[in-house]
Design an enzyme around this catalytic site. Structure first.
Site, PDB file in Angstrom:
ATOM      1  CB  CYS A 144      -0.923   0.025   1.213  1.00 41.17           C
ATOM      2  SG  CYS A 144      -1.986  -1.416   1.294  1.00 41.17           S
ATOM      3  CG  ASP A 152       1.090   4.356   3.568  1.00 39.59           C
ATOM      4  OD1 ASP A 152       0.394   3.358   3.389  1.00 39.59           O
ATOM      5  OD2 ASP A 152       0.745   5.523   3.283  1.00 39.59           O
ATOM      6  CB  CYS A 187       3.851   9.886   0.763  1.00 40.29           C
ATOM      7  SG  CYS A 187       2.445  10.063   1.843  1.00 40.29           S
ATOM      8  CB  CYS A 195      -0.726   9.810   6.094  1.00 40.94           C
ATOM      9  SG  CYS A 195      -0.271   9.588   4.372  1.00 40.94           S
TER      10      CYS A 195
END
Lengths: 406, 137
Positions: B37, B39, B63, B106
């Site tokens: 994915c 992360d 990211c 995130c």
């Protein structure tokens, strides 16, 4: 050493216009501004002459007859025109089309559209090195196949397909062969006759020409390709693509094509040398760097590499003085990594870690050295921050971990 | 896509990058996410005898927003009790970092990492865990 930052290293996305191209275009905006379709005065005749010259220069690069060059707004339109135009014209002959999983979206999405029109499309999965072979194409052929569309060179990984073998195969089976030549035209030797090409999409802005102009090569004889138009109107371009010609654009396209042809050999060697040295530096300075795509059969300016345990978007954020593209489209809501790398069998993890470095005409050795140094620095920094890298160092096999998908 | 100044700041100067001894009884480790994915976050907390987090560390594969979310989380965790830490919400992270909608996941991941780290500590101490947040390793 003073470098202009950020350094542009995304030449497969687009290129700056060569000043020699711009100079040749300028008079056609203001002085020689006529409509190439105006038959009654010198303004029109001069514009027509300029278009004919451009057509000839472009045709020369691929050994075509100038009359076989149909101007469009760019390669996306050319791709649409080739697939939809052939499908419409030849649908009574058969309803099967062959292409690959790693074509540009202009091909994939046109093919998907054709599926909604009742066509069957085979999307070939390329080899691990990104290549689509004639054998793969042959295996996908049926009695219903009317068109094969396989790109000359891939935009992400730069891999060059065996166009001649695929073309020869198609010709022997009387199936039309289209190739999206956007990344290959002007960079590698191509000849529509020697390579058995029936249709080829090309674009000006990838070869130091202006944006907004492209062309579709459409074979006139042996076989004569008939194409239903997508854009109807005044019947320009042999009725295949109506609309007033972008005269200044065509002039620039022609000049850009001519320059590429003249400089192809030396420029190819220069870029290949810089690219290979760049790759060697990365591989010597960092552990675990993977080259995506065939090692040598790729266009000179392309280097696509994966840096495992580092996420592409954060890497690019660290390379703020360099303009490059990530194979990871994490910036989009989809969170999908590169479909090209995925189709080649690269795991999602490596696809998320990829960067495309595109070198071109104005790239200097100093720039490459700077980018190589920065890349090594940022990859090391990101790996120090990467839990995956730490786990691997501790001896954990990442593929055995039961990750929680989110 | 342009990042907010705060995200760029955390990316350029990440707070508390590193690792704590994951085998220690006083350390809770939360590893969440998946490489596919794009992360994976590792968040660790060290809890003192007063039940207060006196150290927090992170490592993140992801990211800039993912790095910033976890970096910010470690800042916020320090000095909090377990119960206070349990209350950190992803929406607070979104607000603090001005995350755009496509990057909200995130912050969700950072909240998961916090909860997984706290549960790991609770398990080691024989305290009942809260919710189902769990570290993958």
């Amino acid at each position: 050493m003073s470098l202009k930052l950020p350094i542009y290293m995304d030449y497969q996305a687009t290129t700056p216009m060569d000043l020699r191209v711009l100079e040749e275009m300028l008079p056609y905006f203001t002085d020689t501004f006529g409509n190439a379709a105006s038959r009654n005065h010198s303004y029109g005749w001069e514009a027509e002459k300029a278009v004919d010259d451009g057509r000839e220069r472009i045709a020369n690069v691929i050994g075509a007859d100038p009359r076989e060059i149909i101007f469009t707004s760019g390669a996306t339109e050319s791709d649409n025109m080739a697939l939809k135009g052939v499908a419409e014209t030849y649908k009574t002959k058969g309803k099967h089309i062959i292409t690959s999983m790693i074509e540009h979206k202009a091909i994939i999405d046109s093919a998907k559209r054709l599926e909604t029109w009742g066509f069957d499309v085979t999307y070939i999965t390329p080899r691990e090195d990104g290549m689509t072979t004639a054998k793969m194409v042959e295996e996908a052929m049926t009695d219903e196949t009317i068109l094969v569309s396989i790109m000359t060179a891939n935009n992400e990984i730069g891999v060059i397909n065996p166009i001649r073998e695929i073309g020869e195969l198609c010709r022997s089976k009387k199936i039309l062969f289209h190739t999206d030549g956007t990344q290959g035209f002007g960079k590698i030797p191509l000849d529509v006759n020697d390579d058995f090409i029936d249709l080829m999409s090309i674009s000006a802005h990838k070869i130091y020409g202006p944006k907004g102009v492209g062309a579709l090569y459409v074979r006139r004889r042996k076989p004569r390709v008939r194409l239903a138009a997508i854009i109807d109107g005044g019947g320009h371009e042999r009725g295949m693509r109506s609309g007033t010609l972008n005269v200044s654009g065509v002039v620039g396209f022609g000049k850009a094509a001519e320059l590429c042809q003249e400089e192809m050999k030396e420029e190819g060697i220069r870029l290949t040398n810089m690219r290979d040295k760049f790759k060697a530096t990365l591989m010597e300075s960092l552990e675990e760097v993977y080259l995506n795509g065939h090692e040598t059969l790729r266009i000179p300016g392309n280097l696509n590499v994966s840096f495992p345990y580092v996420e592409g978007e954060s890497l690019i954020m660290g390379l703020k003085d360099v303009a490059v593209s990530s194979g990871s489209a994490c910036t989009s809501a989809s969170l999908e990594p590169s479909y090209v790398l995925k189709a080649m069998g690269r795991g999602d993890e490596l696809a998320h870690s990829s960067i495309r470095f595109g070198l071109g005409r104005f790239t200097t050795q100093d720039e490459v050295d700077f980018v190589a140094e920065k890349t090594v620095e940022v990859v090391n920094r990101m790996r120090d921050m990467s839990p995956l890298y730490e786990m691997v160092k501790e001896g954990i096999d990442l593929s055995k971990v039961e990750w929680a998908q989110h | 896509m342009a990042y907010s100044e705060k995200v760029v700041d955390h990316y350029n100067n990440p707070r508390n990058v590193g690792s704590l001894d994951k085998s220690a009884d006083t350390v809770g480790t939360g590893i969440v996410g998946a490489p596919e994915c794009g992360d994976v976050m590792k968040l660790q907390v060290k809890i003192n005898s007063d039940g207060v987090i006196d150290d927090a560390k992170f490592k993140t594969f992801g990211c800039g927003s993912a790095i910033a979310s976890s970096s910010l989380a470690t800042e916020w965790l320090k000095g909090k009790t377990l119960d206070e830490a349990q209350e950190i919400k992803n929406t607070e992270i979104v607000e603090e970092l001005n995350l755009p909608p496509v990057k909200i996941h995130c912050s969700v991941l950072a909240e998961d990492a916090i909860k997984a780290a706290l549960n790991d500590y609770r398990e080691k101490q024989g305290i009942p865990t809260v919710g189902n947040a769990k570290s993958v390793v």
